[in-house]
Design a protein around this motif. Structure first.
Motif, PDB file in Angstrom:
ATOM      1  N   TRP A 175      18.261  40.165  31.317  1.00  0.00           N
ATOM      2  CA  TRP A 175      18.035  41.567  31.412  1.00  0.00           C
ATOM      3  C   TRP A 175      19.024  42.310  30.585  1.00  0.00           C
ATOM      4  CZ3 TRP A 175      13.757  43.735  33.514  1.00  0.00           C
ATOM      5  CH2 TRP A 175      13.861  45.151  33.659  1.00  0.00           C
ATOM      6  N   VAL A 176      18.419  43.351  29.753  1.00  0.00           N
ATOM      7  CA  VAL A 176      19.282  44.276  29.183  1.00  0.00           C
ATOM      8  C   VAL A 176      19.820  45.400  30.181  1.00  0.00           C
ATOM      9  CG1 VAL A 176      19.577  45.888  27.037  1.00  0.00           C
ATOM     10  CG2 VAL A 176      18.050  43.781  27.098  1.00  0.00           C
ATOM     11  N   GLU A 177      21.109  45.230  30.245  1.00  0.00           N
ATOM     12  CA  GLU A 177      21.794  46.348  31.369  1.00  0.00           C
ATOM     13  C   GLU A 177      21.875  47.900  30.573  1.00  0.00           C
ATOM     14  OE1 GLU A 177      21.914  45.666  34.304  1.00  0.00           O
ATOM     15  OE2 GLU A 177      21.761  43.326  34.308  1.00  0.00           O
ATOM     16  N   GLY A 178      21.960  48.764  31.619  1.00  0.00           N
ATOM     17  CA  GLY A 178      22.292  50.141  31.171  1.00  0.00           C
ATOM     18  C   GLY A 178      21.215  50.814  30.930  1.00  0.00           C
ATOM     19  N   ALA A 179      21.511  52.349  30.987  1.00  0.00           N
ATOM     20  CA  ALA A 179      20.358  53.079  30.942  1.00  0.00           C
ATOM     21  C   ALA A 179      19.677  53.047  29.340  1.00  0.00           C
ATOM     22  CB  ALA A 179      20.689  54.703  31.222  1.00  0.00           C
ATOM     23  N   GLY A 180      18.383  53.516  29.241  1.00  0.00           N
ATOM     24  CA  GLY A 180      17.653  53.791  28.051  1.00  0.00           C
ATOM     25  C   GLY A 180      16.216  53.070  28.147  1.00  0.00           C
ATOM     26  N   ALA A 183      20.605  54.112  34.748  1.00  0.00           N
ATOM     27  CA  ALA A 183      21.952  53.355  35.093  1.00  0.00           C
ATOM     28  C   ALA A 183      22.012  52.482  36.114  1.00  0.00           C
ATOM     29  CB  ALA A 183      22.852  54.263  35.002  1.00  0.00           C
ATOM     30  N   THR A 184      21.543  52.956  37.158  1.00  0.00           N
ATOM     31  CA  THR A 184      21.575  52.375  38.357  1.00  0.00           C
ATOM     32  C   THR A 184      20.085  51.928  38.907  1.00  0.00           C
ATOM     33  OG1 THR A 184      23.641  53.118  39.153  1.00  0.00           O
ATOM     34  CG2 THR A 184      22.341  52.014  40.858  1.00  0.00           C
ATOM     35  N   GLN A 223      14.853  53.184  31.554  1.00  0.00           N
ATOM     36  CA  GLN A 223      15.667  52.586  32.665  1.00  0.00           C
ATOM     37  C   GLN A 223      16.772  53.419  32.934  1.00  0.00           C
ATOM     38  OE1 GLN A 223      16.024  48.231  32.301  1.00  0.00           O
ATOM     39  NE2 GLN A 223      18.256  48.523  32.076  1.00  0.00           N
ATOM     40  N   ASP A 280      14.465  62.794  31.366  1.00  0.00           N
ATOM     41  CA  ASP A 280      15.263  62.280  32.580  1.00  0.00           C
ATOM     42  C   ASP A 280      14.905  63.028  33.784  1.00  0.00           C
ATOM     43  OD1 ASP A 280      17.205  60.648  33.911  1.00  0.00           O
ATOM     44  OD2 ASP A 280      18.827  62.049  33.461  1.00  0.00           O
ATOM     45  N   ARG A 330      13.208  50.794  27.087  1.00  0.00           N
ATOM     46  CA  ARG A 330      13.014  49.353  26.880  1.00  0.00           C
ATOM     47  C   ARG A 330      11.589  48.993  26.617  1.00  0.00           C
ATOM     48  NH1 ARG A 330      17.856  50.172  27.212  1.00  0.00           N
ATOM     49  NH2 ARG A 330      19.458  49.275  28.609  1.00  0.00           N
ATOM     50  N   GLN A 373      13.480  44.223  25.382  1.00  0.00           N
ATOM     51  CA  GLN A 373      13.946  43.548  26.500  1.00  0.00           C
ATOM     52  C   GLN A 373      13.015  42.092  26.247  1.00  0.00           C
ATOM     53  OE1 GLN A 373      15.916  43.302  29.572  1.00  0.00           O
ATOM     54  NE2 GLN A 373      15.108  41.125  29.175  1.00  0.00           N
TER      55      GLN A 373
END
Length: 418
Positions: free
Chosen positions: A43-48, A65-66, A63, A243, A50, A37
């Motif tokens: 901001w780098v969106e999406g799950a994963g 997803a929401t 991160q 997760d 960082r 990041q």
């Protein structure tokens, strides 16, 4: 040596400065699938996974997803260690000796640095804006002690003036030649005339090693606090793979040893900025922060067998008996009862033994990033750490089993949705 202690030894060896420690953390996170990041980018969106780097500080997180739906679980440590930092004009000397001008960084045990083979590591800032890492990984410097023949009372009390007595030698010749930075620029492969400034630290070259009849102890530099950084990076990677229903976060702050008051220290805005984004924004963060927890992880004092009068007899910490919960009535450590319960639950889930450290009433304790984070964020914070001897020495001592125990408990803390 246990696998975890061996891996910690490798981590320490490649991390002689905060910048090198951050680079090694990035390498490990990248291998686990984390992506950068950028600090100056969108901001780098999406799950994963960082990570974000700012100088000697690193933030990493898994991160969702929401944003804003999950409680935050933060494992906080620091990347800096006490020692000596090179002054801007480093070339000094007298009587035919070349010396390096240094100033004390943090609460170092000065005498522990005497008569050791020292390297230099850090970074060079160039006029064109580039920042280049540098490391001289061979005996270059030495802070020579005065012979006992010239100081007959030294064993009754050593007095050191940091301006006169702690300047390392690095050769013979005329100090006015001014070539320490030229030498370092050459080792980094850059033009000396392009070096505008530097952040350089001395470090002990003696490699980590086990000792004791059963090799149950690990002697190494910078256990305070790279042992916690190492455990935190590993715990984050493991928690991210689960997760767990939380947002696991790791932060390794710079400048803890000098008070944390900097842009990249715990008193700065970096962690708050990232956590606010992960919580869904400023207006949404209060309920998320209320369900969140921080773990402030810094080494604690092992019971010293030669100085037991400096410890509370009912709250002794011993190596290889697990990490210690750190408690202080006036909040020099941020632990409270609900936070302690959350930590002990994580230890029980991980099947990790744990201890409790409280300072002797007549011996004031130090502090950590914990109270600073608790004050700045309003998030419940717990202070813990593995026991070490010779804290703030050039070379410290811990148990070989404690690094793995700390990391295991850290995984459960980061994964605990309660």
């Amino acid at each position: 040596m246990t696998d975890a202690a061996r891996d910690l030894a490798s981590f320490l060896t490649v991390s002689p400065s905060p910048y090198h420690a951050v680079a090694e953390a990035v390498r490990r996170l990248t291998a686990a699938g984390f992506v950068e990041q950028p600090a100056d980018g969108p901001w780098v969106e999406g799950a994963g996974g960082r990570y974000l780097v700012r100088d000697g500080t690193i933030l990493a997180w898994s991160q969702p997803a929401t944003p804003g739906e999950r409680p935050l679980r933060v494992f906080a440590a620091h990347t800096d260690s006490p020692g000596f930092k090179v002054k801007p004009n480093p070339d000094v000397g007298t009587a035919g000796w070349r010396q390096a001008g240094v100033e004390v960084y943090g609460g170092a045990l000065w005498n522990s640095w005497l008569d050791r083979d020292l390297g230099l590591a850090g970074r060079l800032a160039l006029y064109d804006g580039r920042v280049v890492p540098v490391r001289v990984d061979r005996p270059l410097l030495r802070i020579p002690q005065l012979a006992i023949h010239l100081d007959r009372g030294v064993n009754q009390g050593l007095t050191l003036d940091p301006q006169r007595h702690l300047l390392p030698v690095w050769g013979l010749g005329d100090a006015r030649d001014g070539d320490l930075l030229e030498f370092l620029a050459g080792s980094a492969g850059v033009d000396p005339s392009e070096v505008a400034a530097h952040d350089l630290f001395t470090y002990d070259l003696t490699p980590p090693a086990t000792l004791g009849r059963d090799d149950e102890l690990l002697a190494a530099p910078r256990l305070d606090n790279l042992a916690s950084v190492h455990a935190g990076v590993g715990a984050l990677i493991a928690a991210a793979e689960r997760d767990p229903g939380t947002v696991p976060v790791f932060v390794g702050f710079d400048h803890e040893e000098i008070g944390s008051d900097s842009a990249t220290g715990a008193a700065g805005p970096l962690l708050e900025t990232v956590l606010t984004r992960l919580a869904g924004g400023f207006d949404a963060r209060q309920p998320v922060f209320a369900r969140s927890r921080c773990l402030s992880v810094d080494v604690t004092h092992a019971a010293h067998p030669n100085h037991l009068d400096k410890h509370d007899p009912d709250h002794l910490s011993v190596p290889n008996r697990g990490p210690s919960l750190k408690v202080n009535a006036i909040q020099r450590y941020a632990t409270d009862a609900p936070g302690a319960a959350a930590w002990k639950r994580a230890c029980r889930t991980a099947e990790v033994p744990n201890q409790v450290f409280v300072s002797r009433n007549t011996v004031p304790c130090g502090s950590t990033v914990g109270p600073i984070m608790a004050t700045r964020l309003g998030i419940r914070t717990v202070d813990v750490g593995i026991p070490v001897l010779s804290m703030h020495s050039a070379r410290e001592l811990c148990g070989v089993h404690d690094p793995a125990l700390l990391s295991r408990a850290g995984v459960e803390f980061l994964s605990d949705p309660q």
